[in-house]
Design a protein around this motif. Structure first.
Motif, short mmCIF file in Angstrom:
data_model
loop_
_atom_site.label_atom_id
_atom_site.label_comp_id
_atom_site.label_asym_id
_atom_site.label_seq_id
_atom_site.Cartn_x
_atom_site.Cartn_y
_atom_site.Cartn_z
N SER A 1 0.83 -1.21 0.00
CA SER A 1 0.00 0.00 0.00
C SER A 1 0.87 1.26 0.00
O SER A 1 0.52 2.26 -0.62
CB SER A 1 -0.96 0.01 1.18
OG SER A 1 -0.25 0.08 2.40
N GLY A 2 2.02 1.21 0.66
CA GLY A 2 2.95 2.34 0.62
C GLY A 2 3.51 2.55 -0.77
O GLY A 2 3.65 3.69 -1.24
N ALA A 3 3.83 1.46 -1.47
CA ALA A 3 4.34 1.57 -2.83
C ALA A 3 3.27 2.13 -3.77
O ALA A 3 3.57 2.97 -4.63
CB ALA A 3 4.82 0.21 -3.33
N VAL A 4 2.04 1.68 -3.61
CA VAL A 4 0.95 2.20 -4.45
C VAL A 4 0.74 3.68 -4.19
O VAL A 4 0.53 4.47 -5.13
CB VAL A 4 -0.35 1.40 -4.20
CG1 VAL A 4 -1.55 2.07 -4.82
CG2 VAL A 4 -0.20 -0.01 -4.73
N ALA A 5 0.82 4.09 -2.94
CA ALA A 5 0.65 5.51 -2.61
C ALA A 5 1.76 6.35 -3.25
O ALA A 5 1.50 7.44 -3.76
CB ALA A 5 0.65 5.70 -1.10
N LEU A 6 2.98 5.84 -3.24
CA LEU A 6 4.08 6.57 -3.87
C LEU A 6 3.89 6.67 -5.38
O LEU A 6 4.14 7.72 -5.98
CB LEU A 6 5.42 5.89 -3.57
CG LEU A 6 5.96 6.05 -2.17
CD1 LEU A 6 7.21 5.19 -1.98
CD2 LEU A 6 6.29 7.51 -1.89
N LEU A 7 3.45 5.58 -6.00
CA LEU A 7 3.21 5.61 -7.44
C LEU A 7 2.07 6.55 -7.81
O LEU A 7 2.12 7.25 -8.83
CB LEU A 7 2.92 4.20 -7.96
CG LEU A 7 4.11 3.25 -7.97
CD1 LEU A 7 3.67 1.85 -8.35
CD2 LEU A 7 5.19 3.75 -8.91
N ASN A 8 1.03 6.58 -6.99
CA ASN A 8 -0.10 7.48 -7.26
C ASN A 8 0.27 8.94 -7.04
O ASN A 8 -0.38 9.83 -7.59
CB ASN A 8 -1.30 7.11 -6.39
CG ASN A 8 -1.94 5.83 -6.84
OD1 ASN A 8 -1.81 5.42 -7.99
ND2 ASN A 8 -2.63 5.16 -5.93
#
Length: 71
Positions: free
Chosen positions: A42-49
């Motif tokens: 979820s942290g990686a997805v937040a960074l990508l978004n």
């Protein structure tokens, strides 16, 4: 993103690998590992978004129509 360097994930992996399969401790260790991996994901997805969108290619003129010349 390399999650191998994360101390939380390393601790969860160590705990999960030390747990005996089929026991409550093994199941709990696996659940903790899954939770740690879900948090990392979820942290990686937040960074990508959070990344800005790339500008669109030019629609007029000779520069930037076929190749995005934005730097």
């Amino acid at each position: 993103m390399n999650i191998a360097n994360s101390t939380g994930v390393s601790a969860a992996v160590t705990s999960a690998s030390n747990g005996t399969p089929g026991t409550v401790q093994g199941a709990a260790s696996t659940l903790v590992l899954r939770k740690a991996l879900d948090i990392q994901a979820s942290g990686a997805v937040a960074l990508l978004n959070a990344l800005p969108q790339q500008p669109a290619l030019a629609t007029q003129g000779n520069i930037g129509r076929n190749v995005n010349a934005f730097a």
